[in-house]
Design a protein around this motif. Structure first.
Motif, short mmCIF file in Angstrom:
data_model
loop_
_atom_site.label_atom_id
_atom_site.label_comp_id
_atom_site.label_asym_id
_atom_site.label_seq_id
_atom_site.Cartn_x
_atom_site.Cartn_y
_atom_site.Cartn_z
N HIS A 1 -12.56 -3.46 -9.15
CA HIS A 1 -14.51 -2.23 -8.87
C HIS A 1 -15.36 -3.31 -8.76
O HIS A 1 -16.32 -4.06 -8.33
CB HIS A 1 -14.63 -0.97 -9.79
N GLU A 2 -14.68 -5.03 -9.29
CA GLU A 2 -15.82 -5.89 -9.45
C GLU A 2 -15.33 -7.11 -8.12
O GLU A 2 -16.19 -7.56 -7.78
CB GLU A 2 -15.16 -6.94 -10.35
N LYS A 3 -14.07 -6.57 -7.44
CA LYS A 3 -14.79 -7.74 -6.15
C LYS A 3 -14.54 -6.58 -5.00
O LYS A 3 -14.80 -7.10 -3.82
CB LYS A 3 -12.76 -7.88 -5.42
N LEU A 4 -15.13 -5.36 -4.93
CA LEU A 4 -15.17 -4.03 -4.17
C LEU A 4 -16.24 -4.61 -3.12
O LEU A 4 -16.24 -4.71 -1.85
CB LEU A 4 -14.87 -2.77 -4.35
N GLY A 5 -17.34 -4.98 -4.39
CA GLY A 5 -18.94 -4.92 -2.92
C GLY A 5 -19.13 -3.58 -2.25
O GLY A 5 -18.72 -2.83 -2.25
N TRP A 6 -20.31 -3.72 -1.66
CA TRP A 6 -21.17 -2.90 -1.07
C TRP A 6 -20.30 -3.02 0.24
O TRP A 6 -19.58 -1.89 0.94
CB TRP A 6 -22.45 -3.25 -0.69
N PHE A 7 -19.70 -3.91 1.22
CA PHE A 7 -19.00 -4.30 2.49
C PHE A 7 -17.13 -4.20 2.72
O PHE A 7 -17.02 -4.28 3.46
CB PHE A 7 -19.86 -5.41 3.39
N ASP B 1 -13.91 -3.85 2.58
CA ASP B 1 -12.45 -2.46 2.66
C ASP B 1 -12.38 -2.37 2.14
O ASP B 1 -10.95 -3.00 1.30
CB ASP B 1 -12.02 -3.53 3.75
N PRO B 2 -11.98 -1.66 0.94
CA PRO B 2 -11.32 -1.07 0.24
C PRO B 2 -9.79 -0.69 -0.16
O PRO B 2 -9.08 -1.77 -1.10
CB PRO B 2 -11.59 0.33 -0.15
N HIS B 3 -9.44 -0.84 1.23
CA HIS B 3 -7.29 -0.92 0.52
C HIS B 3 -7.39 -2.40 0.69
O HIS B 3 -5.85 -2.48 0.16
CB HIS B 3 -6.96 -0.31 2.56
N ASN C 1 0.67 5.75 -5.94
CA ASN C 1 -0.39 6.36 -6.61
C ASN C 1 -1.57 5.82 -6.39
O ASN C 1 -1.21 4.45 -6.65
CB ASN C 1 -0.14 6.13 -8.26
N PRO C 2 -2.07 6.40 -4.95
CA PRO C 2 -3.12 5.41 -4.95
C PRO C 2 -4.45 5.76 -6.11
O PRO C 2 -4.38 5.63 -7.42
CB PRO C 2 -3.52 6.61 -3.26
N VAL C 3 -5.10 3.45 -6.11
CA VAL C 3 -6.16 3.46 -6.96
C VAL C 3 -6.97 4.60 -7.32
O VAL C 3 -7.49 5.25 -8.48
CB VAL C 3 -6.55 2.13 -6.55
N SER C 4 -7.05 5.41 -6.11
CA SER C 4 -8.46 6.78 -6.37
C SER C 4 -7.55 7.72 -7.23
O SER C 4 -8.59 8.26 -8.55
CB SER C 4 -8.53 7.22 -5.24
N HIS C 5 -6.79 7.39 -7.89
CA HIS C 5 -5.77 8.48 -8.76
C HIS C 5 -6.41 8.16 -10.15
O HIS C 5 -5.55 9.45 -10.88
CB HIS C 5 -4.34 8.66 -8.76
N PHE C 6 -6.86 7.65 -9.95
CA PHE C 6 -6.96 7.16 -11.71
C PHE C 6 -8.18 5.93 -12.31
O PHE C 6 -9.09 6.14 -11.57
CB PHE C 6 -5.56 5.47 -13.01
#
Length: 452
Positions: free
Chosen positions: A338-344, A346-348, A391-396
């Motif tokens: 979440h810290e590194k994702l930023g606005w633009f 790519d989540p994957h 187990n995708p990160v979205s599962h947690f």
């Protein structure tokens, strides 16, 4: 029909040994302790309230592949018999249980006779239970074995019998290791099944015949699988009265010479030298030595039985520590993501970069700064590449989101169990014994068999 080729003489004409010392030393007449059952209930309560919720929330079982079930927690101590074929594993179980000459006797012989994993356990009456039934019964500790497929379940069997010793312990007989041959198609993942039983055994008897000390590929693999469980291993040099004293000394040395490269520990496992079957020792052999060795082994076995509740508490506490570390690591991966994702971003790509190079983001080093986390308890970094691959990160959710006004926080619960509840339960074991019993002056033996 009883078949045994331990001695060159006719076994049917040999006198039977007195085995009353086995009944006495293993306290077969003793009723199971109510203190043990009470402590087990408390342990189950702690596990379900403080540990299992964290397991489920962070899918711990998909990382370690060691599912803890109620049946495993409530099960009796397990003694696992391993070794090459025709070394006397089944005969040893018959001897300990006094089954010789009865209809309940395990079949033994000169050729490989045990092709199944056989669990010998207590029941109201004698009966055999098919593996598929054993695995389907959630009240037992064997339900996780279903994952090894029908090929294994067809070679898995349970035997129940009404026996006082089996009220205190469960024996597992295994197919013999057969060396000097091409890879045998067993029809199931033999090494994985062995690992499952090794991980759950309280004591492992590795039995050898002094006339054939072959060390081949399967045995070497077995020792690799027992790495970290050396304190549970006992080497049994069985059929010792089939050799002269001089030859037996040579074989004893050869056994250590063969085993030394396979057991990389400072203190080698204890070796017991005797003849574990019901017939009298051969003439002109070291009878006194063999009986002393047998008594030492019985003391060893009884120690494991007596320490069963301490072993289970220590095992569940170690399990809770691993679950806590796993949750902290997953939480740290999520925070970094979440810290590194930023606005633009790519989540994957962002998360894949973190998983592929966790050291760049101090994932594991940050966990070591937490209280009561040892670097020796950290999982392999590569394990989380596989873990997050399925187990995708979205599962947690992060740990801070696993809190409620009524139930509290998962992290606080498991830390309280590790730091206070389980140690308190452990320190209370044995304090409620009969106050009228005379005090013993002997030094309490150190529990060398507690699971680490």
């Amino acid at each position: 029909m009883f078949i045994h080729c331990q001695n060159t003489g006719d076994a049917s004409g040999s006198a039977l040994r007195d085995r009353s010392h086995i009944e006495n030393m293993l306290e077969v007449a003793t009723e199971p302790s109510t203190e043990v059952s009470g402590a087990i209930k408390k342990l189950l309560n702690i596990y379900h309230k403080a540990i299992k919720p964290m397991e489920d929330a962070f899918k711990y079982n998909e990382l370690r592949q060691h599912e803890v079930t109620d049946g495993e927690i409530t099960s009796k101590p397990m003694v696992l018999f391993l070794g090459p074929w025709s070394v006397g594993k089944s005969s040893m179980i018959n001897y300990l249980l006094g089954l010789h000459g009865t209809s309940q006797e395990l079949y033994t012989g000169a050729e490989p006779t045990t092709s199944e994993y056989t669990v010998i356990m207590h029941g109201d009456k004698f009966r055999t239970i098919e593996g598929i039934v054993m695995a389907a019964d959630s009240s037992r500790s064997f339900s996780p074995l279903e994952k090894f497929g029908q090929g294994f379940l067809e070679r898995f069997v349970g035997i129940e019998m009404s026996h006082k010793l089996l009220e205190r312990v469960t024996f597992v007989d295994t197919p013999g290791i057969i060396e000097n041959r091409k890879q045998q198609e067993r029809g199931y993942p033999y090494n994985e099944v062995c690992q499952w039983f090794i991980d759950r055994a309280d004591l492992i008897f590795l039995v050898f015949d002094p006339t054939k000390l072959d060390v081949g590929g399967e045995l070497e693999m077995l020792f690799r699988q027992m790495k970290g469980r050396e304190s549970q291993i006992r080497l049994i040099l069985n059929k010792a009265d089939s050799l002269s004293t001089q030859d037996l000394m040579r074989v004893y040395g050869a056994l250590f010479w063969s085993m030394a490269p396979l057991i990389n520990v400072t203190e080698p496992p204890r070796v017991y030298v005797s003849s574990f079957w019901p017939f009298d020792y051969a003439v002109d052999t070291s009878r006194d030595l063999f009986m002393k060795e047998e008594i030492s082994l019985l003391e060893d076995l009884n120690q494991v039985i007596e320490n069963q509740i301490e072993n289970k508490i220590a095992f569940i506490r170690q399990h809770a520590i691993r679950v806590r570390i796993h949750a902290l690591l997953v939480d740290r991966y999520l925070q970094t993501y979440h810290e590194k994702l930023g606005w633009f971003g790519d989540p994957h790509e962002v998360f894949q970069d973190i998983v592929n190079d966790p050291d760049k983001y101090y994932i594991f080093k940050s966990i070591l700064a937490k209280t009561n986390v040892s670097k020796f308890d950290l999982p392999d970094k590569e394990a989380y590449q596989d873990f997050f691959g399925v187990n995708p990160v979205s599962h947690f959710k992060q740990l801070s989101q696993h809190c409620s006004w009524s139930g509290g926080c998962l992290l606080e619960k498991i830390e309280r169990a590790i730091s206070h509840e389980l140690p308190s339960l452990l320190s209370g074991v044995g304090k409620n014994s009969d106050p009228a019993a005379p005090a013993k002056c002997e030094e309490t033996p150190k529990n060398r068999w507690r699971r680490q």
